[in-house]
Scaffold this active site. Structure first.
Site, PDB file in Angstrom:
ATOM      1  N   GLU A  87       0.806  -1.214   0.000  1.00 13.48           N
ATOM      2  CA  GLU A  87       0.000   0.000   0.000  1.00 13.48           C
ATOM      3  C   GLU A  87       0.843   1.269   0.000  1.00 13.48           C
ATOM      4  O   GLU A  87       0.419   2.292  -0.562  1.00 13.48           O
ATOM      5  CB  GLU A  87      -0.969  -0.001   1.181  1.00 13.48           C
ATOM      6  CG  GLU A  87      -2.183  -0.912   1.010  1.00 13.48           C
ATOM      7  CD  GLU A  87      -1.892  -2.385   1.258  1.00 13.48           C
ATOM      8  OE1 GLU A  87      -0.766  -2.696   1.706  1.00 13.48           O
ATOM      9  OE2 GLU A  87      -2.769  -3.228   1.001  1.00 13.48           O
ATOM     10  N   HIS A 137     -11.616  -5.045   8.615  1.00 12.05           N
ATOM     11  CA  HIS A 137     -12.353  -4.743   7.380  1.00 12.05           C
ATOM     12  C   HIS A 137     -13.543  -3.829   7.638  1.00 12.05           C
ATOM     13  O   HIS A 137     -14.357  -3.634   6.744  1.00 12.05           O
ATOM     14  CB  HIS A 137     -12.844  -6.036   6.722  1.00 12.05           C
ATOM     15  CG  HIS A 137     -11.748  -6.865   6.124  1.00 12.05           C
ATOM     16  ND1 HIS A 137     -10.807  -7.510   6.878  1.00 12.05           N
ATOM     17  CD2 HIS A 137     -11.450  -7.163   4.836  1.00 12.05           C
ATOM     18  CE1 HIS A 137      -9.976  -8.178   6.073  1.00 12.05           C
ATOM     19  NE2 HIS A 137     -10.348  -7.983   4.840  1.00 12.05           N
TER      20      HIS A 137
END
Ligand code: TPP
Ligand code: TPP
Ligand code: MG
Ligand code: MG
Lengths: 371, 337, 371, 337
Positions: free
Chosen positions: B71, B140
């Site tokens: 990322e 999440h």
């Protein structure tokens, strides 16, 4: 306690794969040729390199002096690493993308950056990064972040079908940070036109190279990313340049990226805020001085009859003049307005910031009244 | 999910929020060839939620790039691409994995324009699905928009309907500055809306007043807009007329719309999934109280997640604001005044 | 445009350094010995490995079924990678530190984790990570972060002068993330007792191994960090075990860390939330089934006369029983209270959270009334 | 800077804040051999500010570790060390370089205890110098405590005097949970204070009332405490009695002390260097307004940095709150009420 009782080492092993790396050097420590003089290294080329290396050194000295007298902020000298920046500057083509770290003075000068702009930057003024080739990145302080930008720029070149390369610099310490590896990795898998130059000056502030990484070379970090790696003598401006030429050739041939480990030595403190005597011996520094790049190239120029002490004197004087002139311009630069801190926050002025602009206005008024 | 082949070429489509994101990406990539898309699994797979479905087939691997799993790299490369005239739209697979991108967002994306006095800019979008309520695994379901909103030079945008997702994503891509575009995944497949697939963008610095009212202002964004609208219905049954404002553009924050609403109603409830403290809700509550000092008839109420970790999904409904929670807080403002 | 006009490639080059890597395999794809049977692989050892691999597979199947019927959350099956987890579980010693990722069912069972706890975890209940060896880490979802923890744990062992090792698992995709590299690097320079096992199952969700990294092997990422690297056949439980034994030996001998690339194949979808048919061919998967580890070991057991179809039937029944029992316990577990989300926020209850606990209390009351 | 050889062994010492940090580290490493120190340049060099000076010589390289240059690694390794019974005190060289540590702080340090229901904990300290005012280069002057305060399960502590630095750092190290300890470097070499080097710790969940007053509450932390105290002096000359509260423990936040002060004074000014919006100041302002609704005589005022980038040092004084700014805002609360 013996852990692996039944262990026969190497049982079940077959050989899988081999690798090797090269080292590049033309000019030995005594300025002797250790390899044939390369074609690019014309007399003019050598002289130009030398002149810029000297300019770099004179500039650095002056910048340190400015800092010591309170006229500049913290400054990172490139003393002893002038061949690194200058080789890069010599090798960059106009439309390449240059992504520097913070110790690339020599490259910046060849890139057309004004010395006064670099002084502005280190003097605490944003306008120091306003000029320069549009595609080049400004000085980068957060270690290793610049290499992901360079990978992105290289990807952009490739996407747009352009022939240029992205060239990025990083320190030996920077090779320990995730960004370095993530970027090399993508450069390998996407075959990016990226040239990564590590200024391995043997220290990351106080941390010596051997405490930064357990591998024998930093060049071998290329292997895990599937890119080409090579180590070069960083006190030999020709060796660095040759490595860059080869790397560019690889990029042009769509063979992807190259990692070039450039072996230098940081002769000065890390920055003006550092005191290197706290963590390394003067003996070590003394020995490093024997290998430094300017002296080495100067000896060659003398040998080649391209140089004499008269020319040296003239050059030193010219460089001092240029630098003094830049310093004058720097010191005479009108300060930015306080409100300038709001400029360029977004492309358009966000209406909701008007309130804060008013607060700043009041604050400035108070400060003016107070003085 | 209704993303169909060539749906992106239709003029008017019934679309859920996820479709709208997909449509906007299709539209803008066709219109502007400097737009590129990158991220994990966004190519052949079309994204784990299918938000990028069809893009690779249509625009090719050079413009639709599956990246290695990194990322920091994704965000950093987007900056590099943006610097060379591309308009990268990068995806972070879930907002819970955005943290490695923080250094690049804070130190570079948000300040490249400022640092170079306008020479180099950073027109990029970082998309990420976020929020709870879909029974997802650990990491999440968080809502950490406050962290990004605190970063100077970044825009933070959160749509709460298909139409706003379409229009706001288009303007995010067209905007010359970095935008973090957070997609409330709980309503990815919520109500359909008719979308005019005509490339019409929405402003990036205005709250949306979804329902007008005169007794109380309910301020929210993202998935919680649904519960907030439900709460307004319940309040209406009690003869309380609630104004509902979708903040949508979290940063820069359009306080003008919010303040003028509260100046009229005198009451304010702020609703968000994110942890309560040091949040976007804190800023709104602070400004409402500071600037509607004489108009406020009752203390501002906040209906929020807790300052705990987002619990695993068996307990997530106890964490997320419900319509009843909002109603209860709204009623409080009438008792306490 | 020819970029490097004067370039003679390889000018100035000398050879600097060489590397090589091995591959370990005992059992070939046809279950034939390709190398001498290793001493550790006694009949009992082979049987135990086999039994756990089968248990692992039965558990995974059941977990998928639970997910499909709404009784479990997203679940990552380890189908086809059972040798990986089981070899690790077999090789771990009681007081080692195990730092898993999220696909290590086999290792967890051998580590003494209850199956119902794993189900609790994937069923959305924090108590799933409450049990297990005190020093072991829980399942880790943010890719690659676990390897920095393992490096820290290994450093702690070294600082405290303990003999154990830290063993960490990671996927092929995980090797692209900065943490992987930063940790290997520190393991190299600090000579940490760390064993890194890469489950190279050829995919990171949809991204195939070749799009993850341009290098021929992932094992060669060891070279840049100065640690030992090796690649092994991940369908051969003995090969993995041998590599771990050698790695432990290196750690015991203070020779530092080892990176073991374990070549497996992810036969199932990435998780129950994935549909692998969108990005890979059924032909590819069919071919991979021919090499899978359970069948391979089973054939060996048959060859060695250690196994027959009766035993197989018994084993399958036993495993099913165990799993069913665990499922029953899982499904019968009383839910945690809503207030439990506040537990373990800090070691001591922070007084300033009382207000929020009250808010939750009111909320729960409303929810109860509403139903 | 007065750190001298064996200063750490003295009983009572005149110390600046930096000395106090050094003393606390010496004290606790001697007292508890599970305490280890790691970071960039913290060993042989003793830290770029000399906060760790002398530790390596005294406690050896096994307990005082120069790490490779990698902040994600430093934070992640600290978690790993903490898990095995050590008490790592890690240094991030400047807060501007803390971002790579965010994933580990948010996803792991702050939730290891929660995730394992108490089986595995994370007793670590992450120290970082922060804030402006020392003419440092880019990225060396930001104040981003709000980002960390939003993370569940973390403590955020900021000392504003040598004595509080000493006592709070000791308690941070002894605390069984992760603490981010931010050191205001502008006052590293500020006023000396007599420190009893006796290992006495201070509480981690209480604001410090530095000066009592009845007309207005001035709330601040870190380096801005100096200007806040100066402002209180100026106000005193105007016959306004100001209470000054040093928040010090930013998270968990001791609102009780703040609220009871404002309940008495009816006026509140919050002072911090960090950007204005979505900040720690926002939370305090919001809660003060929400909970002192009937006591507040004027809107809460905030004296803060701007929502711009921290300007390079030539302009940094225009960014940082000054005593005059605080006085001006304080006076406003008397006009507007
Ligand atoms: C991410 C980050 N961490 C820490 C620092 C502080 N810092 C500045 S320079 C430096 C050492 C860099 O060493 P190296 O990469 O070898 O480059 P050199 O300065 O030696 O050229 C450090 C730790 C920083 N600028 N960025
Ligand atoms: C930091 C981070 N980014 C993204 C994800 C989402 N994600 C979960 S698994 C996965 C792929 C991992 O692949 P690999 O490392 O090869 O392990 P495998 O699942 O194949 O065993 C991704 C991208 C994540 N969990 N963490
Ligand atoms: Mg260096
Ligand atoms: Mg994989």
């Amino acid at each position: 306690m013996k852990r692996a009782e039944h262990l026969v080492t190497n049982l079940g092993h077959q050989s899988l794969v081999q690798f090797h790396l090269d080292y590049i050097q033309f000019l030995g420590e005594q300025s002797q040729w250790v390899s044939e003089r390369p074609g690019f290294a014309s007399d003019d080329w050598l002289l130009k390199s030398y002149e810029y290396m000297v300019l770099n050194r004179v500039f650095d000295q002056k910048a340190i002096a400015l800092q010591r007298t309170g006229q500049l902020g913290t400054f990172p000298s490139s003393l002893g690493q002038e061949a690194f920046g200058v080789a890069i500057g010599m090798a960059l083509q106009k439309d390449d993308v240059f992504v520097p770290y913070y110790r690339d003075q020599g490259a910046h000068f060849l890139r057309g950056h004004k010395m006064e702009d670099l002084l502005l930057y280190w003097g605490g003024d944003e306008r120091g990064s306003a000029a320069g080739p549009k595609q080049d990145f400004p000085v980068c302080v957060p270690i290793a972040t610049q290499i992901t930008h360079a990978a992105g720029a290289a990807a952009a070149l490739k996407i747009k079908g352009q022939q240029q390369v992205a060239m990025v610099t990083i320190g030996d310490g920077g090779t320990s940070k995730g960004d370095f590896f993530e970027s090399l990795n993508v450069a390998g898998v996407w075959q990016l036109p990226l040239i990564v130059l590590v200024n391995n000056n043997q220290y990351a502030i106080s941390v010596p190279r051997e405490m930064q990484c357990g591998a024998g070379t930093l060049a071998q970090k290329a292997i895990g990313a599937g890119v080409h790696g090579v180590q070069v003598d960083g006190n030999d401006v020709m060796a660095i340049y040759q490595a860059i030429l080869e790397a560019r050739q690889r990029a042009d041939d769509h063979k992807g990226a190259t990692l070039i480990e450039v072996m230098t030595y940081r002769l000065a403190d890390h920055t003006t805020a550092d005191d290197a005597s706290r963590y390394r011996s003067s003996q070590e520094v003394k020995e490093a001085w024997l290998k430094e790049p300017i002296k080495r190239l100067q000896s060659l120029l003398f040998d080649l009859k391209l140089w004499d002490s008269e020319k040296e004197k003239t050059l030193q004087a010219q460089c001092t003049d240029k630098v003094d002139n830049a310093v004058k311009n720097y010191l005479n630069t009108e300060p930015q307005s306080p409100q300038s801190m709001f400029d360029y926050l977004y492309s358009e002025w966000p209406e909701n910031m008007n309130e804060q602009l008013d607060i700043l206005g009041d604050k400035v008024e108070r400060m003016d009244n107070h003085h | 999910m209704t993303v169909a082949k060539n749906l992106d070429e239709s003029e008017n489509v019934d679309a859920v929020l996820l479709d709208a994101v997909n449509l906007a990406l299709h539209y803008e990539m066709a219109r502007d060839e400097s737009v590129v898309v990158l991220g994990e699994d966004i190519g052949s797979n079309g994204g784990v939620f299918r938000a990028t479905a069809g893009l690779k087939d249509k625009f090719g691997f050079k413009r639709v790039m599956d990246t290695p799993l990194a990322e920091a790299l994704i965000s950093g490369m987007a900056i590099g691409m943006a610097s060379q005239g591309l308009k990268p739209v990068a995806e972070i697979q879930f907002m819970g994995f955005i943290f490695p991108a923080f250094e690049h967002l804070f130190c570079h994306a948000g300040r490249m324009r400022n640092r170079t006095r306008g020479r180099m800019t950073c027109p990029m979008v970082l998309r990420a699905p976020f929020g709870g309520g879909i029974h997802a695994p650990e990491h999440h379901s968080e809502s950490t928009e406050a962290l990004i909103a605190h970063i100077p030079g970044i825009r933070v945008v959160i749509p709460s309907s298909p139409a706003r997702a379409y229009g706001l994503l288009l303007s995010a891509i067209r905007d010359p500055d970095p935008v973090v575009f957070l997609e409330p995944k709980r309503i990815y497949r919520g109500a359909q809306q008719l979308i005019q697939n005509n490339g019409q963008a929405l402003p990036l610095d205005k709250c949306f007043t979804l329902r007008e009212g005169k007794d109380i202002s309910l301020i929210s964004w993202g998935a919680s807009i649904s519960e907030t609208l439900q709460a307004a219905d319940v309040l209406a049954q009690k003869n309380i007329s609630a104004e509902v404002i979708d903040v949508a553009t979290i940063k820069p924050l359009d306080m003008r719309t919010i303040l003028s609403s509260v100046a009229t109603t005198g009451r304010c409830v702020i609703v968000h999934e994110a942890a309560r403290s040091f949040s976007v809700g804190s800023e709104i509550s602070a400004q409402v109280s500071e600037k509607c000092f004489l108009n406020l008839l009752a203390p501002v109420q906040r209906v929020t997640g807790f300052d705990t970790h987002m619990p695993y999904f068996k307990n997530e409904n106890y964490y997320l604001p419900s319509a009843q929670d909002i109603v209860a807080s709204a009623l409080k403002t009438f008792k306490e005044s």
